[in-house]
Write a protein that holds these residues in place. Structure first.
Motif, mmCIF file in Angstrom:
data_model
loop_
_atom_site.group_PDB
_atom_site.id
_atom_site.type_symbol
_atom_site.label_atom_id
_atom_site.label_comp_id
_atom_site.label_asym_id
_atom_site.label_seq_id
_atom_site.Cartn_x
_atom_site.Cartn_y
_atom_site.Cartn_z
ATOM 1 N N VAL A 140 -20.200 -2.525 2.048
ATOM 2 C CA VAL A 140 -19.475 -3.790 1.961
ATOM 3 C C VAL A 140 -18.471 -3.668 0.822
ATOM 4 N N VAL A 141 -17.191 -3.847 1.138
ATOM 5 C CA VAL A 141 -16.127 -3.730 0.139
ATOM 6 C C VAL A 141 -15.310 -5.012 0.140
ATOM 7 N N LEU A 142 -15.069 -5.562 -1.039
ATOM 8 C CA LEU A 142 -14.254 -6.759 -1.208
ATOM 9 C C LEU A 142 -12.984 -6.396 -1.961
ATOM 10 N N GLU A 143 -11.880 -7.015 -1.568
ATOM 11 C CA GLU A 143 -10.607 -6.744 -2.234
ATOM 12 C C GLU A 143 -9.829 -8.049 -2.356
ATOM 13 N N ASP A 144 -9.486 -8.425 -3.591
ATOM 14 C CA ASP A 144 -8.707 -9.632 -3.842
ATOM 15 C C ASP A 144 -7.843 -9.415 -5.073
ATOM 16 N N GLU A 145 -7.369 -10.506 -5.676
ATOM 17 C CA GLU A 145 -6.470 -10.377 -6.816
ATOM 18 C C GLU A 145 -7.137 -9.743 -8.022
ATOM 19 N N GLU A 146 -8.468 -9.716 -8.028
ATOM 20 C CA GLU A 146 -9.190 -9.080 -9.128
ATOM 21 C C GLU A 146 -9.391 -7.584 -8.906
ATOM 22 N N GLY A 147 -8.987 -7.099 -7.747
ATOM 23 C CA GLY A 147 -9.106 -5.683 -7.461
ATOM 24 C C GLY A 147 -10.078 -5.384 -6.333
ATOM 25 N N ARG A 148 -10.402 -4.125 -6.201
ATOM 26 C CA ARG A 148 -11.273 -3.658 -5.130
ATOM 27 C C ARG A 148 -12.634 -3.332 -5.716
ATOM 28 N N ARG A 149 -13.700 -3.817 -5.055
ATOM 29 C CA ARG A 149 -15.040 -3.549 -5.551
ATOM 30 C C ARG A 149 -16.013 -3.448 -4.379
ATOM 31 N N ALA A 150 -16.942 -2.545 -4.535
ATOM 32 C CA ALA A 150 -17.955 -2.322 -3.504
ATOM 33 C C ALA A 150 -19.267 -2.959 -3.932
ATOM 34 N N ARG A 151 -19.927 -3.608 -2.990
ATOM 35 C CA ARG A 151 -21.249 -4.142 -3.262
ATOM 36 C C ARG A 151 -22.243 -2.988 -3.416
ATOM 37 N N PRO A 152 -23.268 -3.166 -4.274
ATOM 38 C CA PRO A 152 -24.308 -2.135 -4.358
ATOM 39 C C PRO A 152 -24.943 -1.896 -2.989
ATOM 40 N N VAL A 153 -25.186 -0.652 -2.675
ATOM 41 C CA VAL A 153 -25.754 -0.293 -1.376
ATOM 42 C C VAL A 153 -27.213 -0.726 -1.301
ATOM 43 N N ARG A 154 -27.574 -1.337 -0.194
ATOM 44 C CA ARG A 154 -28.961 -1.750 0.041
ATOM 45 C C ARG A 154 -29.747 -0.550 0.571
ATOM 46 N N ARG A 155 -30.823 -0.199 -0.128
ATOM 47 C CA ARG A 155 -31.574 1.013 0.226
ATOM 48 C C ARG A 155 -32.968 0.733 0.781
#
Length: 245
Positions: free
Chosen positions: A191-206
């Motif tokens: 899951v990757v989110l991208e907005d005015e604060e930049g690009r960030r990936a959610r921690p992977v669920r294991r």
């Protein structure tokens, strides 16, 4: 507290029982939790238990879902392409999107369930139920146009190729761009989110899907909480079986 009995034949579920001890233990399923394999008429196997885990159910007709609406016991539905913890990650702290695009591809054997899960991701990212606007089918692909509350549009395409399994990419376009990648060849969803604060990936669920399912059903039983898995499954099945006029 007395452990909850779990009747499960599949090795991954039996391993999950061991991991969740002492909250659960292997048993005969009578009065406990029964794990039901979702192939064929899986709904006919929801008997003689106090709660059920349905693993990867095949699409069911509307008349079945109407009957299941009155089942009266907790039911967790395992959809590995639509994990509830990953759903939380994709929804958390995001703005309402303008449009959603879901592309899925996989083998012919699992094509209907793959389309159903792709529609499920469109519903999740739209934040609510979707209605069918149009549909186009060929021998190798299906495209469904959908609309949600507030005029949110969604396009879902499922392509059929060789092999087994399936993969999908779901993208929400708006003030915050959300991209979800799911592939049956990998147990990890992105899951990757991208907005005015930049690009960030959610921690992977294991956590394994089997452990997650058993943990959710036990939590629901102990808290007396309602589960929405069957309602969500019914909504997605209704979309893929919707007759266009």
């Amino acid at each position: 507290m007395t452990p909850h009995d779990v009747l499960a034949d599949a090795a991954p579920y039996r391993a999950a029982v061991a991991e969740l001890a002492p909250r659960v233990r292997l048993g005969d399923g009578a009065g406990g939790i029964r794990v039901v394999e979702g192939r064929g008429a899986w709904w006919e196997r929801l008997v003689d238990a106090a709660a059920f885990v349905v693993d990867e159910p095949d699409p069911a007709p509307a008349v079945v879902h109407e009957r299941l609406g009155a089942i009266g016991v907790p039911v967790v539905v395992v959809r590995r392409r639509l994990r509830p913890d990953v759903v939380v990650d994709a929804r958390a702290g995001t703005a309402v999107p303008h449009h959603i695009v879901v592309d899925a591809w996989g083998g012919r054997t699992d094509a209907a369930a793959l389309l159903r899960d792709a529609v499920g991701w469109a519903r999740v990212l739209a934040g609510g139920p979707l209605s069918v606007v149009g549909r186009a089918d060929t021998t190798s692909a299906t495209t469904v146009a959908l609309r949600g509350a507030g005029g949110i549009g969604a396009s879902v395409t499922r392509a059929i190729g060789g092999g087994v399994g399936g993969a999908l990419t779901a993208t929400a376009l708006g003030p915050c761009r959300i991209e979800v990648r799911v592939d049956s060849a990998s147990p990890l969803c992105e899951v990757v989110l991208e907005d005015e604060e930049g690009r960030r990936a959610r921690p992977v669920r294991r956590e394994s899907p089997e452990r997650l399912a058993l943990r959710r059903i036990v939590d629901a039983i102990e808290a007396g909480a309602a589960l929405t898995d069957l309602d969500e499954l019914s909504a997605d099945d209704a979309v893929i079986s919707h007759p266009l006029r």
